[in-house]
Design an enzyme around this catalytic site. Structure first.
Site, short mmCIF file in Angstrom:
data_model
loop_
_atom_site.label_atom_id
_atom_site.label_comp_id
_atom_site.label_asym_id
_atom_site.label_seq_id
_atom_site.Cartn_x
_atom_site.Cartn_y
_atom_site.Cartn_z
N SER A 193 -1.79 1.61 -1.49
CA SER A 193 -0.96 2.14 0.01
C SER A 193 -1.18 0.68 0.70
CB SER A 193 -1.38 3.23 0.50
OG SER A 193 -0.94 3.87 1.48
N ASP A 318 5.48 9.86 -4.23
CA ASP A 318 4.88 9.03 -3.20
C ASP A 318 5.10 9.70 -1.66
OD1 ASP A 318 2.69 7.45 -3.59
OD2 ASP A 318 3.75 6.01 -4.69
N HIS A 433 1.18 10.96 -2.90
CA HIS A 433 0.58 9.54 -2.69
C HIS A 433 -0.87 9.89 -2.65
CE1 HIS A 433 0.58 5.92 -0.56
NE2 HIS A 433 0.07 6.41 0.32
#
Length: 532
Positions: A193, A318, A433
């Site tokens: 991320s 995600d 995610h």
């Protein structure tokens, strides 16, 4: 075991304990300072050192940041510490091991070097990676939120302090890791991320010449729409107003004297989204093009990574975490998500290019629908739009860019598709995610009761690919067996590997979501911008 280790700041001692598996012992050092307590809105400075032996047995506090409810702060300004896991064989002390340095995610707003903690089981515990892959794992801290990334857009508060902290940590590792049995010339930086984007920034800045050998970016690159703040001054003035500082030439001096908690709380972002105002547009405390750490647009700096091997990939859903905030009905079994929500969301994400861009995008995402789309088709399309826009398309652009400028550096692409284990998620759900983190850090082995054998398979595969890559620059070659040969990415075939528990020869695929990559990188990019 290592016992006491001499570093540039002084002597440190950690813990040593037995582990199962090939390497039988683990030396762990928690909380070694890699820089002095940072000055407010200043680059990190070298640590002055200490007398005697520093007992590095406990994780230090995270950098001061918002709590999860954004109602208060936690952590400390004195936070620039790192943690080291060193696997040891039975007899001789390890030498010349590959080194993997982890950069945590959290939107540049939150996060810690040891990660979330449940019953003393820390998410970013390096033991499983170190033990299974025979590598040294380092996790480091960096400033986040207002104190890490506020910028006035000029020399007053240039910004990027969190990136400078990461650089200081990587430099410390390069100078000191030999004493712990590591190879200073074989450092791989990996992250997820905002940490994945950070890895990308560390690979392309001119500041890290000779320090980093390879990188792995999971669900985040420098080209993501949230990766660079293009109007930092506006937010700096908002923060100043919130803490009662002027917005003229006295602003910087006032901000430097303001209480740290007040500054962090003033950096609160709107965390509720809607189809008209998707939450991704609110992630604005991020790196800036400062003419120093980032001297140019990220896309123009990839040439600095020409000799570095690079793995880049995303999770197949995600965007789901963000879509669940923008369009909550996608996660509810009964209500239909109106097609209007999809249209509104696409319009919001393509706003800069106007109605034509929105119409073209809508046609792409609904091309397989027929006249009566199912509830599931509509919900999936909404998740796909955000996954593509926030993560997948920028990732494909980064793969393409790295591959096009690489000299000796190899490029590898993956898609992580192990379905989410979150209870209550819809049946069509893929990997959300951050779903990959538990597998990379070996949680199915560390806490076996929470997982099935298939999850241990996924974890074994990922640790094998990641640590082989750290060792040799080729995910297939190293100490660990892999389920299928992962070919490099190139501009003709765009090959990638699909990572899940059922890996075999059908897991090597090509041209990931080509139709949508073409829309965003060619059609959309080619349309004239009508509003900023």
């Amino acid at each position: 075991m290592l016992g006491t280790v001499l570093t540039e700041g002084g002597m440190v001692s950690g813990d040593n304990y037995g582990v199962s598996g090939l390497f039988h012992y683990m030396d762990v050092f928690r909380g070694i300072p890699f820089a002095a307590p940072p000055g407010r809105f200043e680059k990190p400075k070298p640590h002055p050192g200490w007398d005697g032996v520093l007992k590095a047995k406990d994780f230090r506090k995270r950098c001061i940041q918002l709590n999860l409810l954004q109602t208060d702060t936690r952590g400390d300004e004195d936070c620039l510490y790192l943690n080291i896991w060193v696997p040891q064989g039975r007899k001789e002390v390890s030498t010349n091991l590959p080194v993997m340095v982890w950069l945590f995610g959290g939107g540049f707003l939150v996060g810690a070097s040891n990660g979330a903690n449940f019953l003393d089981n820390y998410l970013y515990d390096g033991e499983e990676i170190a033990n299974r892959g025979k590598v040294i794992v380092v996790t480091l801290s960096y400033r986040v939120g207002t104190l890490g990334f506020l910028s006035t857009g000029d020399d007053g508060i240039p910004g990027n302090y969190g990136l400078w902290d990461q650089h200081a940590g990587i430099s410390w590792v390069h100078r000191n890791i030999k004493a712990f049995g590591g190879d200073p010339d074989n450092i791989t930086v990996f992250g997820e991320s905002a940490g994945g984007a950070s890895v990308n920034f560390q690979l392309i800045t001119p500041m890290n010449k000779g320090l980093i050998r390879r990188g792995i970016s999971q669900s985040g690159v420098a080209l993501c729409p949230w990766g660079i703040n293009r109007n930092p001054r506006q937010f700096a003035e908002l923060v100043a107003t919130r803490v009662g500082c002027p917005t003229d030439d006295k602003m910087v001096a006032c901000l430097k004297m303001t209480d740290a908690s007040a500054l962090i709380l003033a950096g609160t972002l709107e965390m509720h989204g809607s189809p008209e105002a998707p939450i991704v547009n609110n992630l604005i405390l991020s790196p800036v093009i400062d003419g120093d750490f980032l001297p140019d647009e990220p896309a123009n700096l990839f040439v600095n990574a020409a000799e570095r091997d690079y793995i880049i990939g995303v999770n197949d859903m995600d965007g789901h975490l963000f879509t669940g905030i923008d369009v909550p009905s996608i996660n509810q079994p009964l209500p239909t998500t109106p097609v209007e929500d999809l249209k509104t969301l696409i319009a919001a994400l393509t706003k800069a290019k106007g109605q034509q861009a929105a119409d073209l995008a809508y046609n792409e995402y609904t091309s397989t629908w027929g006249s009566k789309p199912s509830k599931e088709q509509v919900k999936r399309a909404i998740v796909e739009v955000e996954t593509d826009y926030i993560f997948l398309i920028p990732t494909q652009a980064a793969l393409y860019l790295h591959n096009s400028v690489a000299t000796t550096g190899r490029t590898y692409s993956y898609l992580f598709t192990q379905p989410s284990r979150m209870p209550g998620y819809p049946s069509w759900m893929g990997a959300d995610h951050a779903d990959d983190l538990q597998y990379v850090f070996g949680k199915p082995f560390a806490t076996p009761l929470g997982y099935w054998p298939k999850h241990r398979d996924v974890s074994r595969y990922m640790i094998a690919y990641w640590t082989n890559f750290a060792r040799t620059g080729d995910p297939n070659k190293g100490e660990s067996d892999v389920p299928v040969n992962w070919p490099p990415f190139d501009s003709q075939t765009h090959k990638y590997v699909d990572i899940n528990h059922r890996m075999g020869r059908n897991s090597v695929k090509q041209k990931l979501r080509m139709r949508f990559v073409n829309y965003w990188t060619n059609t959309f990019a080619g349309l004239p911008t009508i509003s900023e």
